[in-house]
Motif scaffolding. Structure first.
Motif, PDB file in Angstrom:
ATOM      1  N   GLN A   6       8.222  -0.362   4.289  1.00 40.29           N
ATOM      2  CA  GLN A   6       8.283  -1.233   3.107  1.00 40.29           C
ATOM      3  C   GLN A   6       7.326  -0.881   2.135  1.00 40.29           C
ATOM      4  N   LYS A   7       7.538  -0.895   0.786  1.00 41.27           N
ATOM      5  CA  LYS A   7       6.439  -0.727  -0.200  1.00 41.27           C
ATOM      6  C   LYS A   7       6.441  -1.903  -1.104  1.00 41.27           C
ATOM      7  N   TYR A   8       5.332  -2.496  -1.327  1.00 37.75           N
ATOM      8  CA  TYR A   8       5.439  -3.553  -2.427  1.00 37.75           C
ATOM      9  C   TYR A   8       4.430  -3.004  -3.579  1.00 37.75           C
ATOM     10  N   ARG A 152      -0.432   8.165 -11.048  1.00 38.84           N
ATOM     11  CA  ARG A 152      -0.054   6.799 -11.516  1.00 38.84           C
ATOM     12  C   ARG A 152       1.530   6.670 -11.044  1.00 38.84           C
ATOM     13  N   GLY A 153       1.583   5.300 -10.473  1.00 42.98           N
ATOM     14  CA  GLY A 153       2.822   5.338  -9.859  1.00 42.98           C
ATOM     15  C   GLY A 153       3.064   5.791  -8.356  1.00 42.98           C
ATOM     16  N   GLY A 154       2.129   6.357  -7.999  1.00 39.31           N
ATOM     17  CA  GLY A 154       2.157   7.145  -6.559  1.00 39.31           C
ATOM     18  C   GLY A 154       2.453   6.539  -5.249  1.00 39.31           C
ATOM     19  N   SER A 155       2.168   5.152  -5.405  1.00 40.27           N
ATOM     20  CA  SER A 155       2.504   4.343  -4.039  1.00 40.27           C
ATOM     21  C   SER A 155       3.969   4.422  -3.373  1.00 40.27           C
ATOM     22  N   ASP A 156       5.086   4.654  -4.447  1.00 42.34           N
ATOM     23  CA  ASP A 156       6.103   5.004  -3.936  1.00 42.34           C
ATOM     24  C   ASP A 156       6.392   6.368  -3.243  1.00 42.34           C
ATOM     25  N   THR A 157       5.609   7.333  -3.682  1.00 42.09           N
ATOM     26  CA  THR A 157       5.550   8.685  -2.994  1.00 42.09           C
ATOM     27  C   THR A 157       4.789   8.570  -1.605  1.00 42.09           C
ATOM     28  N   ALA A 210      12.169   6.399 -16.563  1.00 38.31           N
ATOM     29  CA  ALA A 210      12.472   5.343 -15.884  1.00 38.31           C
ATOM     30  C   ALA A 210      11.324   5.231 -14.681  1.00 38.31           C
ATOM     31  N   THR A 211      10.430   4.044 -14.933  1.00 36.72           N
ATOM     32  CA  THR A 211       9.083   4.093 -14.005  1.00 36.72           C
ATOM     33  C   THR A 211       9.474   3.342 -12.760  1.00 36.72           C
ATOM     34  N   VAL A 212      10.651   2.917 -12.453  1.00 38.76           N
ATOM     35  CA  VAL A 212      11.180   2.198 -11.187  1.00 38.76           C
ATOM     36  C   VAL A 212      10.871   2.864 -10.182  1.00 38.76           C
TER      37      VAL A 212
HETATM   38 MG    MG Z   1       5.728   1.879  -9.832  1.00 43.00          MG
END
Ligand code: MG
Ligand code: ADP
Ligand code: ASP
Length: 589
Positions: A6-8, A152-157, A210-212
């Motif tokens: 899970q990622k928050y 930036r935004g790399g936690s999804d990865t 789309a940054t989602v």
């Molecule tokens: Mg993000």
């Protein structure tokens, strides 16, 4: 027992209360009988705050120190969340990226993951602990083993890569929206929730603004077949599933850097039609593609180049059998587009002997070297590129039909892959338009008067690739202009605003050697895009988008398309309005 990652995101862990709420969800998931790895972002806007602090001290802080600084944000969250989970009586342990075995390239601030050694995470899971891992960070696999970040935004990865390495049964991304919507709800509040989206569509949307989801997270999910879902942190709603094709099992070594190209595709029997020197005003593209759609002409690629003087070139490709119909439409409408001045003899160009060759693979654009290598390979085979179309999953070039076989062989050889049959079977019921995206972070880069000979695209994009600068929407003008006895074309592309100054500097230094004219940067642009796998079989989609913009008096400065997306560059201050209009025009609200 299932293993879930899970990622928050930042908002979801933005305060002590929210961390507590996350801890409760985590414990519920464990009680339901699952093993759990949790990846977290920095709290709220922490990362932005740290960036701002650094920029108060330096306009160009060292990239190594930026990684050292930014990685602290996630470290705060892992400790706090572990404390909150333990407080609920559930054993938990926090690990930094390095402790979790996430090894990356030594590229600071945009490192790609090379390998994940899951031993320690697996050991703690066996001990019955929830493992809380810092997202967005890793450790460089070589040299001094410094801390790196993924961009930036790399936690999804981080989350999807861990899910792939641990062979988790799902990766769940929890965020501040109910899932993936038809567009950014901050722009269009009535945007609709999607129940599912294909990974190809999501790759395009994510890289078009789309940054989602981080595009690289989608790429890993696609390559390794990781079941991926985006959900709200605040509810128990099912969210949106990202559907990936079932993949053959793939090595986990060089996780993010292997196999950038999966196959080479080609299509013969194509024709190209170009309208030259049409006036640069709103409504032109809508009129042209509206007329083509009424005649049921199925248009494949569309490019509209930068204007020179006050005019544009618009070029498109169609199946050869539709060429004469398309030509008739173009000839009939040309006087209207040209304000009733009789077209000069060469205002329409028709070439019915062209082929399209493409390299296909998730993530070709995030790696600028791949497109540059394609152009170089074609140049070395002496093949002149006529049109270029790029997407997240594909780079296509139109070339003379006679060169198709040689081009295909050279590309297969270069990328060590085989030819794939041009299989455009779409998922059943794929809508023509799944979503709309806005990118305010782009600049337009134009290189004027580029000599028209094989190898120029390779040279230019090779220079950018060496400096790790990605470009997209690459367009060459259809007209050639003779400068000092040499036929030249203009080449334009869009690049990240942050890269614009560097790109100009590197290219400026090379223009004399290459024999090109000026390099021009325009930052006052935005890019609006529509994405949908069902677009292929719906001839009127492009016309509908262009007409909607025209009706609002929004001028289209550049057009570039792939099979599943259409992007238009418009003035920066009209971008938000353009998204609203297009979203409504396709009935997505
Ligand atoms: Mg993000
Ligand atoms: P997180 O911190 O959880 O990673 P992000 O801010 O990175 O959250 O991503 C979520 C945001 O993405 C949403 O708040 C929304 O404004 C934005 N967004 C942009 N396009 C879309 C879309 N098509 N669907 C959903 N959210 C989108
Ligand atoms: N904290 C990092 C950022 O703000 C990574 C992330 O949240 O995904 O970009």
């Amino acid at each position: 027992m299932a293993l879930i990652v899970q990622k928050y995101g930042g908002t979801s862990v933005g305060s002590a209360e929210r961390i507590q709420a996350v801890a409760k969800r985590v414990v519920e998931t464990v009680k339901a009988g699952n093993d759990l790895v949790v990846v977290v972002s920095a709290m709220g806007k922490t990362t932005d705050g740290l960036v701002k602090l650094a920029h108060e001290l330096s306009s160009q802080p060292s990239r190594r120190e930026m990684d050292m600084l930014l990685s602290t944000g996630e470290q705060v969250t892992i400790a706090l969340l572990s404390i909150a989970i333990q407080e609920l009586g559930q054993p938990a342990i926090s690990l930094t990226g390095a402790q979790a075995g996430i090894e990356t390239e030594a590229e600071h601030t945009r490192a790609r993951i090379l390998e994940i050694s899951p031993d320690r995470v697996e050991r703690h899971l066996k001990e019955g602990k929830v493992v809380v891992v810092a997202g967005f960070q890793g450790v460089s696999a070589t040299g001094d083993r410094d801390i790196t970040t993924l961009g930036r935004g790399g936690s999804d990865t981080s989350a999807v890569a861990l899910a792939a390495a641990l062979k988790a049964s799902a990766c769940e991304i929890y965020t501040d929206v109910p899932g993936i919507l038809t567009t950014d709800p901050r722009i269009v509040p009535e945007a609709k929730l999607l129940t599912e989206i294909t990974s190809d569509e999501m790759l395009e949307l994510a890289s078009l603004g789309a940054t989602v989801l981080h595009p690289r997270a989608v790429e890993i999910a696609k390559n390794y077949g990781v079941p991926l879902v985006v959900r709200s942190s605040w509810t128990d709603e099912p969210g949106t599933w990202v559907i990936s094709p079932t993949t053959r099992s793939r090595s986990l070594t060089n996780l993010e850097v292997s196999n950038s190209v999966d196959a080479v595709e080609f299509a013969i029997d194509q024709a190209k039609i170009a309208l030259l020197q049409v006036p640069d005003r709103a409504g032109i593209a809508g009129q042209l593609f509206g007329a083509l759609a009424r005649e049921r002409v199925d248009v494949d690629l569309i490019v509209q180049s930068i204007h020179e003087g006050n005019t544009n070139d618009i070029a498109f490709t169609v199946d050869k059998h539709a060429a004469s119909r398309a030509q008739a439409v173009a000839e009939a409408i040309s006087p209207v587009l040209h304000d009733n001045f009789a077209p000069t003899h060469d205002s329409i160009l028709v070439a019915d002997d062209i082929a399209k060759v493409s390299i296909v693979g998730a993530g070709t654009i995030g790696r600028p070297g791949v497109a540059a290598q394609m152009f170089k390979t074609l140049a070395e085979a002496g093949i002149n590129i006529q049109m270029i179309s790029t997407s997240e999953i594909k780079v296509s070039c139109t070339i003379p039909a006679a060169d198709c076989e040689r081009a295909t062989a050279a590309l297969c050889n270069q990328f060590e892959v085989s030819v794939s049959t041009n299989d455009h079977t779409q998922p059943v019921n794929a809508p023509a338009v799944r979503g709309v995206a806005l990118d305010l972070d782009r600049a337009r880069l134009a290189i004027l008067q580029v000599p028209d000979r094989p190898g120029m695209a390779a040279e230019i994009f090779g220079i950018l690739a060496t400096h790790n600068i990605s470009m997209d929407a690459i367009i060459q003008s259809q007209r050639t202009r003779v400068i000092n006895g040499v036929a030249t074309r203009d080449i334009a592309c869009t690049i990240a605003q942050g890269d614009a100054a560097d790109a100009k500097r590197f290219l400026d230094a090379a223009t004399t050697r290459l024999g090109c004219g000026a390099v021009v940067v325009d930052e006052s642009i935005s890019k609006v895009s529509i994405v949908g796998a069902g677009m292929v079989s719906n001839p009127g989609v492009a016309a509908q988008m262009f007409t909607a913009l025209a009706d609002a008096g929004i001028n289209i400065q550049m057009i570039s398309t792939s099979e599943i997306k259409i992007s238009c560059v418009v003035a920066r201050d009209r971008g938000t309005e353009a998204v609203k209009i297009i979203h409504r025009a396709f009935g997505l609200s």
